[in-house]
Design a protein around this motif. Structure first.
Motif, PDB file in Angstrom:
ATOM      1  N   GLU A  92     -32.725   6.739 -20.994  1.00 64.20           N
ATOM      2  CA  GLU A  92     -31.883   7.796 -20.426  1.00 64.20           C
ATOM      3  C   GLU A  92     -32.649   9.109 -20.309  1.00 64.20           C
ATOM      4  OE1 GLU A  92     -28.914   7.332 -18.971  1.00 64.20           O
ATOM      5  OE2 GLU A  92     -29.295   5.230 -19.418  1.00 64.20           O
ATOM      6  N   ARG A 100     -34.701   8.812 -17.224  1.00 61.90           N
ATOM      7  CA  ARG A 100     -33.848   8.978 -16.050  1.00 61.90           C
ATOM      8  C   ARG A 100     -33.496  10.450 -15.843  1.00 61.90           C
ATOM      9  NH1 ARG A 100     -28.712   5.663 -16.300  1.00 61.90           N
ATOM     10  NH2 ARG A 100     -28.547   6.439 -14.187  1.00 61.90           N
ATOM     11  N   TYR A 101     -33.237  11.165 -16.934  1.00 59.71           N
ATOM     12  CA  TYR A 101     -32.942  12.595 -16.870  1.00 59.71           C
ATOM     13  C   TYR A 101     -34.135  13.350 -16.297  1.00 59.71           C
ATOM     14  CZ  TYR A 101     -32.002  17.356 -18.443  1.00 59.71           C
ATOM     15  OH  TYR A 101     -31.827  18.715 -18.492  1.00 59.71           O
ATOM     16  N   ARG A 123     -36.517  12.220 -14.325  1.00 57.21           N
ATOM     17  CA  ARG A 123     -36.635  11.927 -12.883  1.00 57.21           C
ATOM     18  C   ARG A 123     -35.597  12.696 -12.082  1.00 57.21           C
ATOM     19  NH1 ARG A 123     -37.586   6.724 -14.975  1.00 57.21           N
ATOM     20  NH2 ARG A 123     -35.442   6.122 -14.560  1.00 57.21           N
ATOM     21  N   SER A 124     -34.391  12.821 -12.612  1.00 54.26           N
ATOM     22  CA  SER A 124     -33.330  13.547 -11.919  1.00 54.26           C
ATOM     23  C   SER A 124     -33.655  15.033 -11.828  1.00 54.26           C
ATOM     24  CB  SER A 124     -32.002  13.328 -12.650  1.00 54.26           C
ATOM     25  OG  SER A 124     -30.966  13.983 -11.984  1.00 54.26           O
ATOM     26  N   VAL A 125     -34.161  15.611 -12.918  1.00 54.21           N
ATOM     27  CA  VAL A 125     -34.557  17.019 -12.895  1.00 54.21           C
ATOM     28  C   VAL A 125     -35.695  17.225 -11.905  1.00 54.21           C
ATOM     29  CG1 VAL A 125     -35.608  18.867 -14.267  1.00 54.21           C
ATOM     30  CG2 VAL A 125     -33.742  17.514 -15.231  1.00 54.21           C
ATOM     31  N   GLU A 126     -36.646  16.307 -11.889  1.00 52.96           N
ATOM     32  CA  GLU A 126     -37.772  16.407 -10.957  1.00 52.96           C
ATOM     33  C   GLU A 126     -37.283  16.358  -9.509  1.00 52.96           C
ATOM     34  OE1 GLU A 126     -42.234  14.618 -10.574  1.00 52.96           O
ATOM     35  OE2 GLU A 126     -40.643  13.212 -11.107  1.00 52.96           O
ATOM     36  N   ARG A 127     -36.362  15.444  -9.218  1.00 49.92           N
ATOM     37  CA  ARG A 127     -35.807  15.358  -7.856  1.00 49.92           C
ATOM     38  C   ARG A 127     -35.105  16.654  -7.480  1.00 49.92           C
ATOM     39  NH1 ARG A 127     -34.501  10.077  -9.144  1.00 49.92           N
ATOM     40  NH2 ARG A 127     -32.424  10.693  -9.781  1.00 49.92           N
ATOM     41  N   SER A 128     -34.365  17.221  -8.417  1.00 52.38           N
ATOM     42  CA  SER A 128     -33.663  18.482  -8.150  1.00 52.38           C
ATOM     43  C   SER A 128     -34.648  19.608  -7.864  1.00 52.38           C
ATOM     44  CB  SER A 128     -32.781  18.863  -9.343  1.00 52.38           C
ATOM     45  OG  SER A 128     -31.771  17.904  -9.528  1.00 52.38           O
ATOM     46  N   THR A 152     -43.772  20.263 -10.994  1.00 54.81           N
ATOM     47  CA  THR A 152     -43.812  18.814 -11.127  1.00 54.81           C
ATOM     48  C   THR A 152     -45.241  18.303 -11.097  1.00 54.81           C
ATOM     49  OG1 THR A 152     -43.466  18.573  -8.746  1.00 54.81           O
ATOM     50  CG2 THR A 152     -41.512  18.432 -10.170  1.00 54.81           C
TER      51      THR A 152
END
Length: 93
Positions: free
Chosen positions: A65, A68-69, A71-76, A86
């Motif tokens: 998790e 996953r967090y 990766r989500s922050v990086e996408r944002s 990044t």
């Protein structure tokens, strides 16, 4: 993630920033401790006693998790058009 069996009675929100950090204390002869330090508040994650397979399962879920967090922050961040952070983070990892 499985459905909760009991309702939440409270939620604590800890936000990240310059002062937030994570520390692992891998003690040799006792259970490891993961510290999530948010400045005035520190959360310690450890086991109840000798490590069990359930503890390992939880640790792996936590790692999954957390990844996953990240990766989500990086996408944002990339969606905002900022690639400096990044790229530096990837090099440091």
């Amino acid at each position: 993630m499985t459905r909760r069996r009991t309702p939440r009675t409270s939620v604590i929100r800890l936000t990240t920033g310059r002062t937030a950090r994570t520390l692992l204390h891998p003690y040799g002869h006792r259970e490891p401790v993961l510290a999530l330090d948010f400045g005035a508040t520190c959360v310690l994650v450890t086991t109840r006693g000798p490590v069990t397979t359930e503890d390992l399962t939880f640790a792996r879920r936590l790692a999954r998790e957390a990844a996953r967090y990240a990766r989500s922050v990086e996408r944002s961040l990339l969606a905002l058009g900022d690639t400096r952070e990044t790229t530096a983070t990837r090099r440091a990892a």
